[in-house]
Design a protein around this motif. Structure first.
Motif, PDB file in Angstrom:
ATOM      1  N   ALA A 198      33.944 -21.299 -33.718  1.00  0.00           N
ATOM      2  CA  ALA A 198      33.145 -20.430 -34.587  1.00  0.00           C
ATOM      3  C   ALA A 198      32.712 -19.134 -33.909  1.00  0.00           C
ATOM      4  O   ALA A 198      32.431 -18.137 -34.591  1.00  0.00           O
ATOM      5  CB  ALA A 198      31.919 -21.186 -35.086  1.00  0.00           C
ATOM      6  N   ILE A 199      32.649 -19.116 -32.567  1.00  0.00           N
ATOM      7  CA  ILE A 199      32.183 -17.913 -31.871  1.00  0.00           C
ATOM      8  C   ILE A 199      33.140 -17.450 -30.767  1.00  0.00           C
ATOM      9  O   ILE A 199      32.799 -16.579 -29.971  1.00  0.00           O
ATOM     10  CB  ILE A 199      30.772 -18.114 -31.270  1.00  0.00           C
ATOM     11  CG1 ILE A 199      30.760 -19.253 -30.254  1.00  0.00           C
ATOM     12  CG2 ILE A 199      29.747 -18.318 -32.376  1.00  0.00           C
ATOM     13  CD1 ILE A 199      29.485 -19.352 -29.449  1.00  0.00           C
TER      14      ILE A 199
ATOM     15  N   GLN B 170      28.678 -11.806 -19.407  1.00  0.00           N
ATOM     16  CA  GLN B 170      27.806 -12.968 -19.575  1.00  0.00           C
ATOM     17  C   GLN B 170      28.157 -13.729 -20.838  1.00  0.00           C
ATOM     18  O   GLN B 170      28.134 -14.956 -20.853  1.00  0.00           O
ATOM     19  CB  GLN B 170      26.334 -12.540 -19.600  1.00  0.00           C
ATOM     20  CG  GLN B 170      25.806 -12.174 -18.234  1.00  0.00           C
ATOM     21  CD  GLN B 170      24.305 -12.102 -18.214  1.00  0.00           C
ATOM     22  OE1 GLN B 170      23.631 -13.014 -18.684  1.00  0.00           O
ATOM     23  NE2 GLN B 170      23.785 -11.027 -17.659  1.00  0.00           N
ATOM     24  N   TRP B 171      28.456 -12.990 -21.894  1.00  0.00           N
ATOM     25  CA  TRP B 171      28.852 -13.647 -23.148  1.00  0.00           C
ATOM     26  C   TRP B 171      30.097 -14.494 -22.930  1.00  0.00           C
ATOM     27  O   TRP B 171      30.164 -15.642 -23.343  1.00  0.00           O
ATOM     28  CB  TRP B 171      29.076 -12.612 -24.251  1.00  0.00           C
ATOM     29  CG  TRP B 171      29.631 -13.242 -25.496  1.00  0.00           C
ATOM     30  CD1 TRP B 171      30.914 -13.171 -25.948  1.00  0.00           C
ATOM     31  CD2 TRP B 171      28.932 -14.087 -26.408  1.00  0.00           C
ATOM     32  NE1 TRP B 171      31.064 -13.905 -27.104  1.00  0.00           N
ATOM     33  CE2 TRP B 171      29.847 -14.483 -27.407  1.00  0.00           C
ATOM     34  CE3 TRP B 171      27.624 -14.540 -26.490  1.00  0.00           C
ATOM     35  CZ2 TRP B 171      29.495 -15.302 -28.465  1.00  0.00           C
ATOM     36  CZ3 TRP B 171      27.266 -15.364 -27.545  1.00  0.00           C
ATOM     37  CH2 TRP B 171      28.192 -15.736 -28.525  1.00  0.00           C
ATOM     38  N   ARG B 172      31.086 -13.931 -22.249  1.00  0.00           N
ATOM     39  CA  ARG B 172      32.328 -14.671 -21.989  1.00  0.00           C
ATOM     40  C   ARG B 172      32.056 -15.917 -21.155  1.00  0.00           C
ATOM     41  O   ARG B 172      32.604 -16.991 -21.436  1.00  0.00           O
ATOM     42  CB  ARG B 172      33.344 -13.781 -21.270  1.00  0.00           C
ATOM     43  CG  ARG B 172      33.930 -12.715 -22.148  1.00  0.00           C
ATOM     44  CD  ARG B 172      34.887 -11.829 -21.381  1.00  0.00           C
ATOM     45  NE  ARG B 172      35.369 -10.756 -22.229  1.00  0.00           N
ATOM     46  CZ  ARG B 172      35.801  -9.605 -21.768  1.00  0.00           C
ATOM     47  NH1 ARG B 172      35.837  -9.366 -20.468  1.00  0.00           N
ATOM     48  NH2 ARG B 172      36.219  -8.672 -22.598  1.00  0.00           N
ATOM     49  N   ARG B 173      31.224 -15.767 -20.132  1.00  0.00           N
ATOM     50  CA  ARG B 173      30.900 -16.928 -19.293  1.00  0.00           C
ATOM     51  C   ARG B 173      30.164 -18.000 -20.100  1.00  0.00           C
ATOM     52  O   ARG B 173      30.417 -19.196 -19.932  1.00  0.00           O
ATOM     53  CB  ARG B 173      30.080 -16.492 -18.077  1.00  0.00           C
ATOM     54  CG  ARG B 173      30.900 -15.701 -17.056  1.00  0.00           C
ATOM     55  CD  ARG B 173      30.165 -15.528 -15.734  1.00  0.00           C
ATOM     56  NE  ARG B 173      28.973 -14.722 -15.824  1.00  0.00           N
ATOM     57  CZ  ARG B 173      28.903 -13.414 -15.570  1.00  0.00           C
ATOM     58  NH1 ARG B 173      30.000 -12.747 -15.221  1.00  0.00           N
ATOM     59  NH2 ARG B 173      27.769 -12.774 -15.657  1.00  0.00           N
TER      60      ARG B 173
ATOM     61  N   ILE C 150      24.578 -16.425 -15.639  1.00  0.00           N
ATOM     62  CA  ILE C 150      24.223 -16.158 -17.031  1.00  0.00           C
ATOM     63  C   ILE C 150      22.701 -16.070 -17.078  1.00  0.00           C
ATOM     64  O   ILE C 150      22.007 -16.939 -16.563  1.00  0.00           O
ATOM     65  CB  ILE C 150      24.728 -17.275 -17.966  1.00  0.00           C
ATOM     66  CG1 ILE C 150      26.248 -17.382 -17.884  1.00  0.00           C
ATOM     67  CG2 ILE C 150      24.273 -17.028 -19.400  1.00  0.00           C
ATOM     68  CD1 ILE C 150      26.823 -18.602 -18.569  1.00  0.00           C
ATOM     69  N   SER C 151      22.186 -15.032 -17.708  1.00  0.00           N
ATOM     70  CA  SER C 151      20.736 -14.828 -17.766  1.00  0.00           C
ATOM     71  C   SER C 151      20.092 -15.828 -18.726  1.00  0.00           C
ATOM     72  O   SER C 151      20.013 -15.592 -19.923  1.00  0.00           O
ATOM     73  CB  SER C 151      20.417 -13.404 -18.227  1.00  0.00           C
ATOM     74  OG  SER C 151      20.888 -12.472 -17.293  1.00  0.00           O
ATOM     75  N   VAL C 152      19.667 -16.942 -18.182  1.00  0.00           N
ATOM     76  CA  VAL C 152      18.918 -17.930 -18.958  1.00  0.00           C
ATOM     77  C   VAL C 152      17.693 -18.324 -18.146  1.00  0.00           C
ATOM     78  O   VAL C 152      17.731 -18.340 -16.915  1.00  0.00           O
ATOM     79  CB  VAL C 152      19.754 -19.198 -19.293  1.00  0.00           C
ATOM     80  CG1 VAL C 152      20.903 -18.872 -20.202  1.00  0.00           C
ATOM     81  CG2 VAL C 152      20.243 -19.888 -18.041  1.00  0.00           C
ATOM     82  N   THR C 153      16.637 -18.613 -18.838  1.00  0.00           N
ATOM     83  CA  THR C 153      15.437 -19.088 -18.163  1.00  0.00           C
ATOM     84  C   THR C 153      14.695 -20.018 -19.102  1.00  0.00           C
ATOM     85  O   THR C 153      14.720 -19.822 -20.321  1.00  0.00           O
ATOM     86  CB  THR C 153      14.545 -17.914 -17.705  1.00  0.00           C
ATOM     87  OG1 THR C 153      13.530 -18.401 -16.830  1.00  0.00           O
ATOM     88  CG2 THR C 153      13.904 -17.208 -18.876  1.00  0.00           C
TER      89      THR C 153
ATOM     90  N   GLU D  10      35.857 -10.631 -31.784  1.00  0.00           N
ATOM     91  CA  GLU D  10      34.813  -9.846 -32.454  1.00  0.00           C
ATOM     92  C   GLU D  10      33.410 -10.212 -31.963  1.00  0.00           C
ATOM     93  O   GLU D  10      32.503  -9.380 -31.944  1.00  0.00           O
ATOM     94  CB  GLU D  10      34.907 -10.003 -33.989  1.00  0.00           C
ATOM     95  CG  GLU D  10      34.637 -11.405 -34.508  1.00  0.00           C
ATOM     96  CD  GLU D  10      35.837 -12.350 -34.460  1.00  0.00           C
ATOM     97  OE1 GLU D  10      35.718 -13.437 -35.042  1.00  0.00           O
ATOM     98  OE2 GLU D  10      36.865 -12.015 -33.852  1.00  0.00           O
ATOM     99  N   PHE D  11      33.240 -11.467 -31.522  1.00  0.00           N
ATOM    100  CA  PHE D  11      31.933 -11.912 -31.046  1.00  0.00           C
ATOM    101  C   PHE D  11      31.600 -11.372 -29.656  1.00  0.00           C
ATOM    102  O   PHE D  11      30.470 -11.480 -29.201  1.00  0.00           O
ATOM    103  CB  PHE D  11      31.830 -13.440 -31.060  1.00  0.00           C
ATOM    104  CG  PHE D  11      31.540 -13.989 -32.422  1.00  0.00           C
ATOM    105  CD1 PHE D  11      30.241 -14.062 -32.896  1.00  0.00           C
ATOM    106  CD2 PHE D  11      32.566 -14.400 -33.247  1.00  0.00           C
ATOM    107  CE1 PHE D  11      29.966 -14.546 -34.159  1.00  0.00           C
ATOM    108  CE2 PHE D  11      32.308 -14.898 -34.513  1.00  0.00           C
ATOM    109  CZ  PHE D  11      31.005 -14.965 -34.974  1.00  0.00           C
ATOM    110  N   GLU D  12      32.552 -10.779 -28.979  1.00  0.00           N
ATOM    111  CA  GLU D  12      32.277 -10.190 -27.673  1.00  0.00           C
ATOM    112  C   GLU D  12      31.417  -8.943 -27.792  1.00  0.00           C
ATOM    113  O   GLU D  12      30.767  -8.545 -26.840  1.00  0.00           O
ATOM    114  CB  GLU D  12      33.576  -9.889 -26.928  1.00  0.00           C
ATOM    115  CG  GLU D  12      34.267 -11.161 -26.482  1.00  0.00           C
ATOM    116  CD  GLU D  12      35.439 -10.891 -25.558  1.00  0.00           C
ATOM    117  OE1 GLU D  12      35.683  -9.726 -25.201  1.00  0.00           O
ATOM    118  OE2 GLU D  12      36.093 -11.872 -25.195  1.00  0.00           O
TER     119      GLU D  12
END
Length: 145
Positions: free
Chosen positions: A16-17, A3-6, A60-63, A21-23
């Motif tokens: 910046a992200i 999800q982070w990658r997506r 991606i888990s967003v609401t 390392e941010f994974e």
């Protein structure tokens, strides 16, 4: 991690992200500032609805965080018929939360509004508890019910 990658891909891989390392969530928790800045800037360019719809499409888990009005007026809430119109003897027509869950073979129903204070006193005291109508009148006169 997927999800982070997506999310980062959707955001255009902000430098910046975008590093490996941010994974790792642990790293993001220890270094929240660049994440918050990048995500905030990204979110400001889109509506709540756009973020939700595209996030769902990308898995991606967003609401959205909706106000009560936004929730009641949302397309999803209306499509699910979460609120049903009812008629109350004092306040008139209003929207009432409908039956949950919605089962196809045994759908629930809301048949009446909340009772008025004392509306079922005779049914309960006389019918269920065996009091006489005179007992009910006396209890009411004494202010006990």
């Amino acid at each position: 991690m997927e999800q982070w990658r997506r999310l980062v891909d959707w955001m255009g891989r902000p430098e910046a992200i975008a590093g490996p390392e941010f994974e790792k969530m642990e790293y993001r928790r220890k270094h929240p500032e660049p994440v918050l800045k990048a995500v905030s800037e990204f979110c400001l360019r889109h509506t709540k609805e756009e973020l939700y719809e595209e996030g769902q499409r990308r898995r991606i888990s967003v609401t959205p965080i909706n106000s009560v009005r936004e929730f009641m007026e949302s397309a999803h809430t209306k499509a699910r018929q979460i609120f049903i119109e009812m008629e109350h003897p004092v306040i008139g027509k209003y929207l009432h939360y409908g039956p949950v869950p919605r089962l196809s073979e045994t759908p629930g129903q809301v048949n009446r509004t909340a009772p008025l204070i004392g509306e079922h006193n005779e049914e309960i005291y006389c019918g269920e508890l065996g009091f006489s109508k005179e007992d009910l009148i006396a209890l009411t006169a004494a202010g006990a019910i």
